[in-house]
Design an enzyme around this catalytic site. Structure first.
Site, PDB file in Angstrom:
ATOM      1  N   ASP A 157     -60.267   9.194  79.519  1.00 39.30           N
ATOM      2  CA  ASP A 157     -59.817   8.790  78.175  1.00 39.30           C
ATOM      3  C   ASP A 157     -58.375   8.324  78.265  1.00 39.30           C
ATOM      4  O   ASP A 157     -57.680   8.581  79.262  1.00 39.30           O
ATOM      5  CB  ASP A 157     -59.975   9.936  77.161  1.00 39.30           C
ATOM      6  CG  ASP A 157     -60.047   9.414  75.716  1.00 39.30           C
ATOM      7  OD1 ASP A 157     -59.944   8.176  75.499  1.00 39.30           O
ATOM      8  OD2 ASP A 157     -60.213  10.229  74.784  1.00 39.30           O
ATOM      9  N   ASP A 158     -57.933   7.617  77.205  1.00 37.34           N
ATOM     10  CA  ASP A 158     -56.572   7.068  77.247  1.00 37.34           C
ATOM     11  C   ASP A 158     -55.513   8.128  76.997  1.00 37.34           C
ATOM     12  O   ASP A 158     -54.424   8.065  77.551  1.00 37.34           O
ATOM     13  CB  ASP A 158     -56.433   5.928  76.224  1.00 37.34           C
ATOM     14  CG  ASP A 158     -56.734   6.366  74.813  1.00 37.34           C
ATOM     15  OD1 ASP A 158     -55.800   6.720  74.081  1.00 37.34           O
ATOM     16  OD2 ASP A 158     -57.927   6.373  74.444  1.00 37.34           O
ATOM     17  N   SER A 183     -61.730   2.663  73.988  1.00 38.42           N
ATOM     18  CA  SER A 183     -60.389   2.367  74.493  1.00 38.42           C
ATOM     19  C   SER A 183     -60.234   2.627  75.993  1.00 38.42           C
ATOM     20  O   SER A 183     -59.411   1.998  76.640  1.00 38.42           O
ATOM     21  CB  SER A 183     -59.369   3.189  73.713  1.00 38.42           C
ATOM     22  OG  SER A 183     -59.752   4.544  73.706  1.00 38.42           O
ATOM     23  N   CYS A 210     -49.623  -0.786  61.620  1.00 35.59           N
ATOM     24  CA  CYS A 210     -50.479  -1.734  60.909  1.00 35.59           C
ATOM     25  C   CYS A 210     -50.542  -3.073  61.623  1.00 35.59           C
ATOM     26  O   CYS A 210     -50.183  -3.182  62.777  1.00 35.59           O
ATOM     27  CB  CYS A 210     -49.924  -1.940  59.507  1.00 35.59           C
ATOM     28  SG  CYS A 210     -49.526  -0.404  58.664  1.00 35.59           S
TER      29      CYS A 210
END
Ligand code: 5GP
Ligand code: MG
Length: 500
Positions: free
Chosen positions: A378-379, A315, A29
């Site tokens: 992509d990550d 990302s 979070c």
């Protein structure tokens, strides 16, 4: 929006909740807060911060604040995005509020009622925002049991709150309670706690989740990431692992630092690879620059011969750009277009629905793809939904070849400190070779960055990261979960590149 009254804010607890379900609680979070002598509206400033940190959690948002009269702590919160919960900020306006903390929750629908997990957790004397996750609460539970504090309906953050409250009932100040309870927790925690007098920031000794401290005039501000600091604020430094910072109405001139636990520095490597904003700073480096270094290193380790390099947005953009540059291949940023109206595909529990959502969210730009040999970056690959769908769409768009490059190593072990990677058998790299994964996702070739290459590119020692998902080595107690993990597999699949 559940109104101002604490009675409305927290729905009845879910009695079916038990500690064994912790492993399904996602708690990756954001926290933010401010206190000081000349803050015009601490509640609204906190609103702006949790809005800037929205990428860390979109399930629910909340703010606790001390109103102008300074006699209590009030709490507001609700399900959904920050802007929705607080009506574009209007509902967060509390002119004269002196201190506030807020929270964005990254959750799933997997356990109990999601409303139950809205933070800050609070009672009249203590509000608490937590970013992180405690894989085991054995030691906290022991403490709570000793004082007959019921635990069965409480999640990990609530147990931490209950332990602090218990200390405070017995005469401890808020900061004494934090100093006492922090060492009893096992896992990841970047915490903000407040009552009408003080605001305390603390970071568990491993520092798995980030926490930045800044100044806004004479006021002290805290945010999970530097990108969350409000406009006009100056980043001072990270709260150190194991450190507690106590601040009050004096703001900057009154802050005190205590090393509550000896720090070891184990930032979650995933913060660098995927989770943090590219605009943030971690370990003194810009996240976008670190991702670019990973992309360039991936090309060095596993070069592909292609006509264009494209990112899976958003990302992978910095890494794809750097990969293309290192390769001398044309970079096409809009090879795949992201439909931003489709949210939260990652947490959709039903794989069929998840697939449909990803397909709708990531649309190939056929004009740019047709007839081309494409390298798509992509990550990470977690369960494989994204890569499988992306590759299928690129073929449908007429690509001649589809090479997939991943700028991190295969994820073979569960993530226990806050991301959504709990069930090891859900991970596509679990007990599979890269060639097997390549076949499943249907790529011409597939390459992962090695762990060594990752560390080398970042230029930061491996010891300074929590690397559990990649290495199976966890920096904290993980309790009973240890018995369920299949640790003995990494050595079986050493090759990181596979090609048709
Ligand atoms: P997969 O579709 O393989 O399960 O997940 C990989 C994709 O999800 C990657 O595109 C990556 O950017 C993204 N991803 C990786 N970790 C997380 C996470 O913790 N939360 C969310 N929302 N996305 C993630
Ligand atoms: Mg992605």
């Amino acid at each position: 929006m559940s109104g101002r009254s604490p009675e409305n804010y927290r729905p009845p607890v879910d009695a079916s909740y038990d500690a064994g379900q912790f492993r399904d609680i996602k708690d990756h979070c954001a926290v933010a807060g401010v206190i000081g002598p000349d803050i015009a509206d601490a509640s609204h400033t906190t609103y702006l911060m949790i809005d800037k940190l929205q990428h860390r959690g979109q399930e629910s948002a909340g703010i606790a604040f001390t109103p102008q009269n300074g006699q209590s702590t009030e709490v507001m919160g609700g399900m959904g995005l920050v802007k929705t919960v607080f009506d574009e900020g209007e509902k967060a306006r509390n002119p004269g509020s002196r201190a506030a903390i807020g929270h964005d929750r990254y959750g799933t629908s997997s356990v109990g009622s999601a409303e139950h997990h809205i933070q800050p957790v609070y009672d009249r004397y203590l509000a608490l925002s937590h970013n992180g996750n405690f894989p085991t609460t054995d030691r906290l539970d022991e403490f709570l049991n000793r004082y007959d504090v019921p635990i069965s309906h409480r999640n990990d953050t609530e147990r931490f709150h209950a332990a602090m409250s218990e200390r405070m009932r017995r005469g401890a100040s808020l900061e004494e309670a934090m100093a006492h309870v922090l060492p009893m927790a096992d896992g990841a925690a970047s915490l903000l706690a407040m009552n009408k007098d003080v605001l305390v920031a603390a970071r568990k000794k491993e520092g798995i989740r980030p926490l930045a401290m800044g100044r806004l005039g004479e006021n002290v501000v805290f945010a999970s990431e530097t990108v969350g600091l409000p406009e006009g604020a100056e980043f001072i430094r990270e709260v150190r692992p194991g450190e507690m910072i106590v601040a009050d109405r004096r703001g900057i001139s009154g802050i005190q630092s205590f090393q509550v636990e000896e720090g070891v520095e184990k930032l979650d490597l995933f913060e660098v690879i995927y989770f943090s904003s590219p605009q943030s700073e971690l370990y003194g480096k810009k996240v976008a620059d670190m991702r670019a270094a990973l992309g360039a290193e991936l090309y060095r380790e596993a070069p592909t011969d292609a006509d264009i390099v494209i990112p899976v947005p958003d990302s992978a953009i910095p890494a794809a750009k750097a990969y293309a540059e290192a390769a001398g291949i044309e970079y096409v940023e809009d090879g795949i277009i992201k439909d931003k109206s489709v949210k939260r595909t990652f947490i959709e529990p039903d794989p069929v629905k998840r697939r449909e959502m990803v397909k709708k969210k990531l649309q190939p730009n056929a004009e740019k793809i047709r007839g081309k040999r494409v390298t798509v970056i992509d990550d990470s690959i977690v369960r494989r939904t994204t890569s499988e769908v992306v590759i299928e769409s690129l073929w449908e768009a007429g690509a001649a070849e589809v090479h997939m490059g991943i700028h991190s190593p295969p994820i073979r072990f569960p993530e226990l400190h806050g991301v959504d990677l709990r069930r090891q058998t859900d991970l596509v790299a679990h007990r599979r070779s890269v060639e097997q994964i390549r076949q499943i996702i249907g790529a011409t070739s597939l390459s992962f960055l090695s762990f060594e290459g990752t560390i080398k590119a970042l230029g930061i020692p491996a010891e300074k990261f929590a690397t559990g998902p990649f290495t199976g080595t966890y920096p904290t107690e993980i309790g009973k979960i240890r018995d369920e993990i299949d640790f003995n597999q990494y050595d079986y699949y050493p090759a990181l590149t596979a090609s048709k």
